[in-house]
Each structure stands twice: as C-alpha cells, then as structure tokens.
Design a protein around this motif. Sequence first.
Motif, PDB file in Angstrom:
ATOM      1  N   LEU A  12       0.828  -1.205   0.000  1.00 33.35           N
ATOM      2  CA  LEU A  12       0.000   0.000   0.000  1.00 33.35           C
ATOM      3  C   LEU A  12       0.864   1.257   0.000  1.00 33.35           C
ATOM      4  CD1 LEU A  12      -2.889  -0.835   2.518  1.00 33.35           C
ATOM      5  CD2 LEU A  12      -3.005  -0.717   0.029  1.00 33.35           C
ATOM      6  N   ALA A  72       2.316   1.815  -3.386  1.00 30.78           N
ATOM      7  CA  ALA A  72       1.256   2.272  -4.291  1.00 30.78           C
ATOM      8  C   ALA A  72       0.928   3.740  -4.043  1.00 30.78           C
ATOM      9  CB  ALA A  72       0.006   1.415  -4.109  1.00 30.78           C
ATOM     10  N   ILE A  73       0.901   4.146  -2.779  1.00 31.59           N
ATOM     11  CA  ILE A  73       0.621   5.549  -2.438  1.00 31.59           C
ATOM     12  C   ILE A  73       1.693   6.463  -3.011  1.00 31.59           C
ATOM     13  CG2 ILE A  73       0.541   7.186  -0.516  1.00 31.59           C
ATOM     14  CD1 ILE A  73      -0.747   4.803   1.102  1.00 31.59           C
ATOM     15  N   PHE A  84      -7.066   8.285  -5.216  1.00 28.62           N
ATOM     16  CA  PHE A  84      -6.787   6.922  -4.755  1.00 28.62           C
ATOM     17  C   PHE A  84      -5.613   6.889  -3.778  1.00 28.62           C
ATOM     18  CE2 PHE A  84      -9.461   5.695  -8.352  1.00 28.62           C
ATOM     19  CZ  PHE A  84     -10.195   4.671  -7.779  1.00 28.62           C
ATOM     20  N   ALA A  85      -4.651   7.799  -3.917  1.00 25.83           N
ATOM     21  CA  ALA A  85      -3.557   7.880  -2.943  1.00 25.83           C
ATOM     22  C   ALA A  85      -4.104   8.203  -1.559  1.00 25.83           C
ATOM     23  CB  ALA A  85      -2.543   8.936  -3.375  1.00 25.83           C
ATOM     24  N   LEU A 142      -6.106   5.130  -0.093  1.00 27.36           N
ATOM     25  CA  LEU A 142      -5.186   4.096   0.407  1.00 27.36           C
ATOM     26  C   LEU A 142      -4.447   4.567   1.649  1.00 27.36           C
ATOM     27  CD1 LEU A 142      -3.628   2.663  -2.896  1.00 27.36           C
ATOM     28  CD2 LEU A 142      -5.516   1.751  -1.530  1.00 27.36           C
ATOM     29  N   ILE A 200      -6.602   4.160   4.641  1.00 25.28           N
ATOM     30  CA  ILE A 200      -6.627   2.756   5.063  1.00 25.28           C
ATOM     31  C   ILE A 200      -5.333   2.382   5.778  1.00 25.28           C
ATOM     32  CG2 ILE A 200      -6.679   0.369   4.222  1.00 25.28           C
ATOM     33  CD1 ILE A 200      -8.453   1.381   1.902  1.00 25.28           C
ATOM     34  N   LEU A 201      -4.207   2.801   5.214  1.00 26.48           N
ATOM     35  CA  LEU A 201      -2.902   2.450   5.787  1.00 26.48           C
ATOM     36  C   LEU A 201      -2.708   3.068   7.170  1.00 26.48           C
ATOM     37  CD1 LEU A 201      -0.118   1.119   5.364  1.00 26.48           C
ATOM     38  CD2 LEU A 201       0.633   3.239   4.276  1.00 26.48           C
ATOM     39  N   SER A 220      -6.465   9.740   9.645  1.00 27.11           N
ATOM     40  CA  SER A 220      -6.787   8.729   8.634  1.00 27.11           C
ATOM     41  C   SER A 220      -8.229   8.860   8.151  1.00 27.11           C
ATOM     42  CB  SER A 220      -6.547   7.331   9.194  1.00 27.11           C
ATOM     43  OG  SER A 220      -7.432   7.059  10.276  1.00 27.11           O
ATOM     44  N   GLY A 236      -9.316   9.573   4.281  1.00 29.56           N
ATOM     45  CA  GLY A 236     -10.226   8.679   3.585  1.00 29.56           C
ATOM     46  C   GLY A 236     -11.430   9.410   3.008  1.00 29.56           C
TER      47      GLY A 236
END
Length: 270
Positions: free
Chosen positions: A144, A147-148, A187-188, A191, A194-195, A203, A207
């Motif tokens: 994750l 990906a971020i 999307f960053a 994620l 979530i992370l 967080s 989100g």
Amino acid sequence: MTGPSTAPAQAGSFFPDLRNIRANIGGWAQLSVVQYFVAEAAVIQAWAGPEPYSRATGYISDLGAVSCGVYEDRAVCSPLHVLMNASFVVQGLALVLGALFLTAGLLCVAAKPGVAARRFRSAGAGVGGAGSVPARVLTVPWILAVAIRVLTGVAGIGTVIVGLVPEDIGSPWHFAGALMFFIGGGFALLLLGILWFRQTPMSWFLGVCGLTCIGALIIGGLTGMEVPLPGLLERFMGYPVTIGLAAAGLVIAQRVHTERKAARLRVGSH
C-alpha cells in the motif's frame, strides 16, 4: 533524557529513520501544496472576463488560459494566468518530491517514532522442501505504501502537465494531466486513509477526502460535466486532493520535527 523505547524489530522489519533530512523535506514539500489556494484567490481577483469569475460555475483551468476570448462557449480572460500555471507546476513538483522522499517505510508507520515498519513476512517453506528457508513476501502495508508513493507521483506529474499545457493551447495533454491529478490523488488519499487507520485520527479525514474526490470524478464522468455547477463539481475533485495531501504532509512534518528536536535534546543532555 532518554529516547523512545523500542522493542527489537521482527525479521523483515526495520525502524524508519525519522531524523533523515529526506523525511523532513518530503513532509514539508507535500504540505507546501496549500500555496495553490493563495495563488487561485489572487488570480480570481484579477479576472477580466465579461462576467465575474465564480468558483461554482467556472472551471479551474479557465484561470490558466493564456488568451482572452471564448473557449468552449465560455468567455475567459485571466491576466494572471502565468501565476496560476506556475502554481500548478510548483504544486506538482512538491507532490513529486513527497513521492520520492517519503519512503515506504515511513508511510507504513505514519512517521511514528520507534515503530517498526515491516517489509517482508514468512510464507511457508521455500524452494527445497522441508528444512529450507521460508519464502518471504511483501506485506500488505508495504505494498500500500509503495502504491501511495506511485499514485502521489502520478498526481504530481499530472499537475505539472496542467501548468505547462494550458487548456486553450489545444492539446489533449491538459485533460490527461488533470485526470492524472484527480485519479492519482484521490486513490492515494483513500489508500493512505486505510494504511494509517488506528495510527492517526487524520486517517478518517484522508479517507473522506479520497472518497469525495473519487465520487465527484465518477459523477463528472457519468454526466460529462453537464451539471448546473460544473466549477463546484470540479473543485470537489481537486480541492480534497490538495487539502488531503497537505494534511498528510503536516502529520509527517510535525512528527519528524518532534523526533529531530528530541534527538537534539538527547545529544545536548549528554
């Protein structure tokens, strides 16, 4: 004065170095994207179109249009277009710096001092059968985090393209750059929320920012932006990305600053 107590890291884990200058630069670079709002306000004040500029109906890219005239049935005239486009480029470069300098390990632990980031985990027996060394696979948080970083970099590159290729140049790259910013940034943030769940109250905010951007993007795609307030809809795509990534940068910058300050105090006490 003693430093934070830490347990030995598990196999495949390590403690990210929060005192590294890279972490400090990355956090503050990402936080700096808020300069966009100052530039936008100044450019709107200088607007010279036949009608006052409205954030509700005017597209963001109209502020960066190079020429005065009619563009896609909209009368645009932005004397400070250079400032707006420069702000896009600076914002994009800041996001690219954040993607490069904020390591996956640092993102995994939300820059918390003394918390180990786990890169690998064991996954059964490796090649060679019984008695062999267990295979190592990347953990989900690590994937994750990577990906971020990639998505943040994509968003940054997209913003740079938007600034370098204004909407009235007649190039499809402007639209592509805007999509890169909205999709990559949205999307960053999702994620990242979530992370960082249970690692920081921020967080939830991250989100929500990600979901707001993605939701507005879907609505814009389904309607072709044929809505009563297209400027407002576009801002629901873009503003949450800028605000959310700046908030993430603030969390990191603040925690890195605290750790660096504590380290200086520990050195001074000896």
